[in-house]
Design an enzyme around this catalytic site. Structure first.
Site, PDB file in Angstrom:
ATOM      1  N   ASP A 297      62.236  68.122  89.084  1.00 53.32           N
ATOM      2  CA  ASP A 297      63.395  68.984  88.866  1.00 53.32           C
ATOM      3  C   ASP A 297      62.863  70.424  88.774  1.00 53.32           C
ATOM      4  O   ASP A 297      61.656  70.671  88.772  1.00 53.32           O
ATOM      5  CB  ASP A 297      64.180  68.578  87.608  1.00 53.32           C
ATOM      6  CG  ASP A 297      65.626  69.079  87.665  1.00 53.32           C
ATOM      7  OD1 ASP A 297      65.916  69.988  88.463  1.00 53.32           O
ATOM      8  OD2 ASP A 297      66.472  68.579  86.897  1.00 53.32           O
TER       9      ASP A 297
HETATM   10  C1  NOJ Z   1      68.350  71.482  87.858  1.00 56.32           C
HETATM   11  C2  NOJ Z   1      69.216  70.269  87.720  1.00 56.32           C
HETATM   12  O1  NOJ Z   1      68.814  69.494  86.610  1.00 56.32           O
HETATM   13  C3  NOJ Z   1      69.215  69.389  88.950  1.00 56.32           C
HETATM   14  O2  NOJ Z   1      70.164  68.387  88.791  1.00 56.32           O
HETATM   15  C4  NOJ Z   1      69.472  70.205  90.178  1.00 56.32           C
HETATM   16  O3  NOJ Z   1      69.514  69.373  91.314  1.00 56.32           O
HETATM   17  C5  NOJ Z   1      68.407  71.261  90.309  1.00 56.32           C
HETATM   18  N1  NOJ Z   1      68.460  72.125  89.148  1.00 56.32           N
HETATM   19  C6  NOJ Z   1      68.562  72.104  91.573  1.00 56.32           C
HETATM   20  O4  NOJ Z   1      69.662  72.917  91.472  1.00 56.32           O
END
Ligand code: NOJ
Length: 758
Positions: A297
């Protein structure tokens, strides 16, 4: 250089096809069986420098920031240069066929190896045609409609150049405070798994096609169980709970073919997910045989420093790559630190090579090497985005997502000949908030507001008066005066109240789950007028609606419904659609009850009273002194404009052996005056176990249409697998003894029949 240089010579291809005639399965990895794909990837890998390999593992954000300010290597205006140098594998949260064509051309024509780009995006509930938030869609209990909704999102996003979505989120949660409850399918692992699988199928279809995109199961693992419901907070639980409750939906999504998975921000058992060998090596790769790509993430590799699990970026990079995180989203660690780590012997190149293989495999499976420009087509962009068909699919799932919570006055469905309506609330005319928490490509102008929907659907002679009343945040009640004035003049009041989009979703946790601002007061003030009141609540989480418990107003749980909000709400209000949604999550009576979910344990001192016995008779029981144990609205709950009657459950065998099957049946009748859909739900209770069992667990459901007066017998077959669980020794299996099968309208049903497993 051109990507075509990797095209195999036809003779070579034939040879490879002969070699590959044996099916490759995880159990049968004969190293001699090389597929054309493997050959292609190995050939490309052999040409790559270490820096180019690390570049393939570096994934950077585009123009839409969805995380803390980026420290990334790439300057937003400098993508071309980074692509040319092979320093990035792709870009996410950018869009537009023309823009992406340009980026792919730079990659293919101007980088040394011509490797096309992954173009990712958070396509969570629609691209431009916005559908209900996932929690809302889950309330439809309609897997085909959910799959269709994901397909529409894929068609639109791919037309705009996107080839990979970071969805579905398969996180189970029991906590209404957690903002991201909006993005999942609720509290139940069984329903959650089916929905994750449906969404994967919808997004991916045949992955190679130009109008489908890769899915990404997230957030692995147990991100939905942060302490206190506070986003990104610590997660700690037993392995048993993890396996029983949290892991099944991720697994179901992967089994449906999801090409990728994302690690979560949280630690689990003291180890951050992006460096957690139990999760990534043991469970994901070994037990589940997952061969696809693991992406971190946003900066989650670097955040292991902040977690206090590694000392610096080098250690973080080393841990992540060795544990099996293939791609670094936004931490900049793989591009900046990995080459050095490999050169000084801290990281074996094999780890890097395997991660690159999986990245190239994804690009291969998406068909990018055959045609790097297939995602992104200006003609498709012009004709397919927000098309009539897409809006029709969005309207279909939006109607199905709405849950009728109460209607004792019977005002719903509202007669179209109603003379005057006072439509009141901060969401009456709003468009932007109705797109919900994860719809940054969606535009407010494309939303049909509640006001527009109601005006369009009500009879030509119905007068619709509108007042905002208040907003979401302030304590200003001066708008109540105007609201009261139009309410007095109207035959009926419709309230459009709820949360703004940023009050849920990522970083959208709340410690107070009541209607924000002075909206509760607004609703009460409208109820005090003595007029009939219909409350439409828009929300990204189960709200504490206990102040409405006097049952006088009719209440619709509307989540956020997206582009077709007004049409969907009006269709339900005026009875063009008979509501069929059922809650995929329990609604607490107060935040103090959280966590609330239906599959709780009985405890040693259960309380099953009705809170009306003498207080002395209920001391030393598991309960609160100030609130009932039961939720305000249970999991699976929802009303209809008709009524359904269940006969007693019957079973064909009262005792079975371990290889036996029980067929449980129930006759369901539509006893009201309208055709309607019912979600017939199957729950099972195992009374005694080597580890204690929940009071019931959902094991099946059927959504059926019954015409007014019609009856149907609904049957479910129950096999040993459905009675199985993680026993005390952590083996999976059923234990002999007494079970009860319940079939009814929601998780609180007592319509059960016992049977025994020998
Ligand atoms: C953080 C989030 O937790 C995740 O779900 C998301 O896909 C990413 N950012 C990218 O935006």
């Amino acid at each position: 250089m051109n990507y075509k240089k990797y095209t195999l010579h036809p003779g070579g291809l034939l040879l490879l096809l002969i070699l590959c005639s044996g099916q490759r399965t995880p159990e049968n990895k004969n190293p001699l069986t090389v597929s054309a794909k493997d050959e292609f990837i190995e050939s490309l890998l052999s040409k790559m420098t270490l820096e180019e390999k690390c570049g393939q593992l570096n994934f950077v954000v585009g123009s839409i920031l969805t995380g803390p300010a980026a420290t990334a290597d790439v300057n937003v205006s400098d993508y071309d240069e980074a692509i040319r140098k092979g320093r990035i594998t792709g870009i996410f949260n950018t869009n537009g066929a023309k823009n992406i064509r340009h980026l792919q051309e730079v990659a293919v024509k101007e980088s040394r190896l011509g490797i096309p780009l992954l173009i990712g995006a958070d396509i969570i509930h629609g691209y431009k045609t916005i559908t209900p938030i996932p929690l809302g869609e889950a309330a439809s209990w309609d897997l085909a409609a959910i799959e269709k909704s994901a397909r529409v999102a894929a068609i639109e996003a791919s037309a705009s150049g996107i080839n990979w979505t970071f969805a579905p989120m398969a996180d189970i949660t029991h906590d209404a405070r957690w903002g991201r409850i909006a993005e999942g399918a609720g509290e139940d692992p069984f329903l959650g798994g089916l929905i994750a699988a449906a969404r994967v199928k919808g997004f991916q279809g045949n992955l190679k096609d130009a109008n489908t995109i890769a899915a990404c199961i997230k957030h692995f693992a147990a991100y939905g169980a942060p302490e206190g419901g506070r986003d990104y907070n610590t997660v700690d639980m037993s392995e048993r709970r993890l396996r029983e409750t949290y892991l099944p939906p991720y697994k179901a999504g992967l089994q449906a073919g999801a090409a990728t998975i994302m690690t979560s921000f949280n630690e689990l058992d003291g180890v951050p997910a992006s460096g957690n060998p139990f999760l990534l090596k043991e469970v994901l790769r070994k037990e589940w045989n997952f061969e696809g790509l693991v992406v971190s993430d946003w900066q989650s590799i670097e955040e292991m420093i902040s977690h206090g699990n590694v000392a610096d970026r080098k250690e973080a990079g080393k841990l992540a790559i060795k544990t099996g995180v293939d791609m670094d989203m936004m931490a900049d660690i793989y591009i900046k630190e990995l080459p050095e780590l490999v050169k000084n012997g801290s990281v074996d190149i094999v780890f890097v090579d395997n991660a690159v293989r999986r990245t190239l495999a994804l690009k291969y499976d998406l068909g990018l090497f055959e045609n790097p420009y297939q995602y992104g087509d200006e003609k498709r962009e012009a004709t397919e985005i927000l098309s009539k068909e897409n809006r029709a699919a969005a309207l279909d799932i939006a109607k199905k997502s709405i849950v009728l919570l109460q209607n004792s006055s019977g005002i719903l469905p509202l007669n179209k000949s109603v003379k005057s309506i006072a439509l009141i609330g901060p969401l009456a005319e709003d468009k932007a908030e109705q797109n919900g928490c994860w719809a940054f490509f969606g535009e407010a102008k494309d939303v049909v507001s509640v006001a527009e929907g109601i005006k369009e659907t009500a009879g030509a002679n119905s007068k619709v008066m509108i007042a905002k009343g208040c907003d979401f945040y302030s304590s200003d009640t001066s708008g109540f005066r105007e609201a009261r004035k139009i309410a007095q003049q109207a035959e009926v009041i419709i309230l459009a109240v709820g949360e703004s989009a940023v009050m849920n979703g990522e970083a959208g946790s709340r410690s107070d789950i009541r209607l924000p601002g002075v909206q509760e007061q607004l609703v009460k003030a409208m109820m005090a007028t003595g007029k009939q009141v219909i409350v439409c609540v828009f929300h990204g989480r189960p709200l504490d609606l206990s102040f409405l418990e006097d049952k006088s107003p009719s209440v619709l749980a509307c989540w956020t419904l997206g582009s077709e909000t007004g049409h969907a709400v009006a269709a339900v209000i005026f009875g063009d659609y008979n509501p069929s949604g059922r809650l995929p999550v329990s609604f607490p009576r107060s935040v103090g009850q959280v966590p609330v979910y239906y599959y709780t344990k009985q405890t040693g001192r259960p309380y099953s009273g009705a809170y009306n016995e003498p207080a002395t008779e209920r001391v030393y029981r598991s309960k609160y002194r100030d609130v009932e144990n039961s939720p305000l609205f249970p999991f699976g709950y929802g009303l209809s404009y008709t009524t359904f009657k269940y006969e007693t459950v019957e079973v064909d065998h009262s005792t079975i052996n371990s290889d036996g099957i029980v067929t449980a049946s129930v006759k369901v009748s539509n006893t009201g005056g309208r055709d309607g859909e019912e979600v017939v739900q199957l729950y099972i209770r195992d009374w005694v176990g080597s580890t204690t069992r929940p009071v019931r667990e959902l094991k099946g459901f059927q959504k059926i249409m019954l015409k007014a007066g019609e009856s149907k017998t609904v049957s479910f077959t129950i096999n040993n697998e459905m009675l199985s669980f993680y026993r005390q020794d952590m083996t999976w299996g059923a234990e002999p003894g007494k079970f009860t099968v319940y079939i009814g309208e929601n998780s609180a049903t007592n319509n059960g029949h016992d049977f025994f497993l020998r």
